[in-house]
Design a protein around this motif. Structure first.
Motif, PDB file in Angstrom:
ATOM      1  N   UNK A  21       0.905  -1.518   0.143  1.00  0.00           N
ATOM      2  CA  UNK A  21      -0.063  -0.227   0.137  1.00  0.00           C
ATOM      3  C   UNK A  21       0.777   1.167  -0.276  1.00  0.00           C
ATOM      4  N   UNK A  22       2.206   1.106   0.587  1.00  0.00           N
ATOM      5  CA  UNK A  22       2.671   2.156   0.563  1.00  0.00           C
ATOM      6  C   UNK A  22       3.471   2.823  -0.495  1.00  0.00           C
ATOM      7  N   UNK A  23       3.810   2.124  -1.303  1.00  0.00           N
ATOM      8  CA  UNK A  23       4.454   1.946  -2.624  1.00  0.00           C
ATOM      9  C   UNK A  23       3.272   1.704  -3.652  1.00  0.00           C
ATOM     10  N   UNK A  24       2.199   1.804  -3.553  1.00  0.00           N
ATOM     11  CA  UNK A  24       0.997   2.317  -4.318  1.00  0.00           C
ATOM     12  C   UNK A  24       0.690   3.837  -4.634  1.00  0.00           C
ATOM     13  N   UNK A  25       1.083   3.967  -3.324  1.00  0.00           N
ATOM     14  CA  UNK A  25      -0.033   5.568  -2.474  1.00  0.00           C
ATOM     15  C   UNK A  25       1.688   6.275  -3.505  1.00  0.00           C
ATOM     16  N   UNK A  26       2.599   5.815  -2.539  1.00  0.00           N
ATOM     17  CA  UNK A  26       3.915   6.749  -3.524  1.00  0.00           C
ATOM     18  C   UNK A  26       3.999   6.710  -5.030  1.00  0.00           C
ATOM     19  N   UNK A  27       3.787   5.736  -6.375  1.00  0.00           N
ATOM     20  CA  UNK A  27       3.613   5.753  -6.591  1.00  0.00           C
ATOM     21  C   UNK A  27       2.346   6.514  -7.190  1.00  0.00           C
ATOM     22  N   UNK A  28       0.923   7.143  -7.105  1.00  0.00           N
ATOM     23  CA  UNK A  28       0.299   7.883  -7.243  1.00  0.00           C
ATOM     24  C   UNK A  28       0.756   9.050  -7.428  1.00  0.00           C
ATOM     25  N   UNK A  29       1.226   9.822  -5.925  1.00  0.00           N
ATOM     26  CA  UNK A  29       1.728  10.472  -5.653  1.00  0.00           C
ATOM     27  C   UNK A  29       2.862  10.865  -6.696  1.00  0.00           C
ATOM     28  N   UNK A  30       3.969  10.153  -6.642  1.00  0.00           N
ATOM     29  CA  UNK A  30       4.543  10.266  -8.516  1.00  0.00           C
ATOM     30  C   UNK A  30       3.618  10.890  -9.675  1.00  0.00           C
ATOM     31  N   UNK A  31       3.085  10.040  -9.546  1.00  0.00           N
ATOM     32  CA  UNK A  31       2.204  10.459 -10.695  1.00  0.00           C
ATOM     33  C   UNK A  31       1.461  11.839 -11.055  1.00  0.00           C
ATOM     34  N   UNK A  32       0.676  11.943 -10.221  1.00  0.00           N
ATOM     35  CA  UNK A  32       0.153  13.249  -9.628  1.00  0.00           C
ATOM     36  C   UNK A  32       0.989  14.368 -10.252  1.00  0.00           C
ATOM     37  N   UNK A  33       2.849  13.861  -8.961  1.00  0.00           N
ATOM     38  CA  UNK A  33       3.500  15.222  -9.031  1.00  0.00           C
ATOM     39  C   UNK A  33       4.227  15.787 -10.704  1.00  0.00           C
ATOM     40  N   UNK A  34       3.724  14.550 -11.412  1.00  0.00           N
ATOM     41  CA  UNK A  34       3.992  14.170 -13.193  1.00  0.00           C
ATOM     42  C   UNK A  34       3.323  15.831 -13.440  1.00  0.00           C
ATOM     43  N   UNK A  35       1.978  14.867 -13.155  1.00  0.00           N
ATOM     44  CA  UNK A  35       0.978  16.042 -14.035  1.00  0.00           C
ATOM     45  C   UNK A  35       1.205  17.039 -13.491  1.00  0.00           C
ATOM     46  N   UNK A  36       1.221  17.460 -12.499  1.00  0.00           N
ATOM     47  CA  UNK A  36       1.125  19.183 -12.003  1.00  0.00           C
ATOM     48  C   UNK A  36       2.445  19.497 -12.919  1.00  0.00           C
ATOM     49  N   UNK A  37       3.787  19.301 -12.968  1.00  0.00           N
ATOM     50  CA  UNK A  37       4.987  19.957 -13.170  1.00  0.00           C
ATOM     51  C   UNK A  37       4.257  19.528 -14.890  1.00  0.00           C
ATOM     52  N   UNK A  38       4.169  18.765 -15.799  1.00  0.00           N
ATOM     53  CA  UNK A  38       3.825  18.937 -17.479  1.00  0.00           C
ATOM     54  C   UNK A  38       2.919  19.691 -17.336  1.00  0.00           C
ATOM     55  N   UNK A  39       1.418  20.674 -16.360  1.00  0.00           N
ATOM     56  CA  UNK A  39       0.945  21.663 -17.119  1.00  0.00           C
ATOM     57  C   UNK A  39       1.445  23.032 -16.391  1.00  0.00           C
ATOM     58  N   UNK A  40       1.697  23.216 -15.718  1.00  0.00           N
ATOM     59  CA  UNK A  40       3.323  24.144 -15.383  1.00  0.00           C
ATOM     60  C   UNK A  40       3.742  24.701 -16.205  1.00  0.00           C
ATOM     61  N   UNK A  41       4.580  23.480 -16.785  1.00  0.00           N
ATOM     62  CA  UNK A  41       5.565  23.418 -18.189  1.00  0.00           C
ATOM     63  C   UNK A  41       5.160  24.242 -19.389  1.00  0.00           C
ATOM     64  N   UNK A  42       3.679  23.644 -19.951  1.00  0.00           N
ATOM     65  CA  UNK A  42       2.412  23.903 -20.533  1.00  0.00           C
ATOM     66  C   UNK A  42       2.651  25.783 -20.442  1.00  0.00           C
TER      67      UNK A  42
END
Length: 57
Positions: A21-42
């Protein structure tokens, strides 16, 4: 960590699930961060192109 489980098998299963559960939670959080970074980059690229006087698609 205290649990209500008493048998070694139950405790091992609980710990395995907790770790997963911790690993899945970390992966989900990292995916969220990447999406935010992409939006900010655009957005920043659009602003840069506007400052240069070019249209950004």
């Amino acid at each position: 960590m205290k649990t209500k489980y008493t048998s070694p098998i139950e405790i091992a299963a609980f710990k395995a699930g907790l770790t997963q559960g911790r690993i899945e939670g970390m992966l989900s959080y990292q995916k969220h961060l990447l999406n935010q970074i992409r939006k900010e980059n655009e957005q920043l690229n659009r602003q840069l192109q506007e400052q240069k006087g070019e249209k950004y698609d």
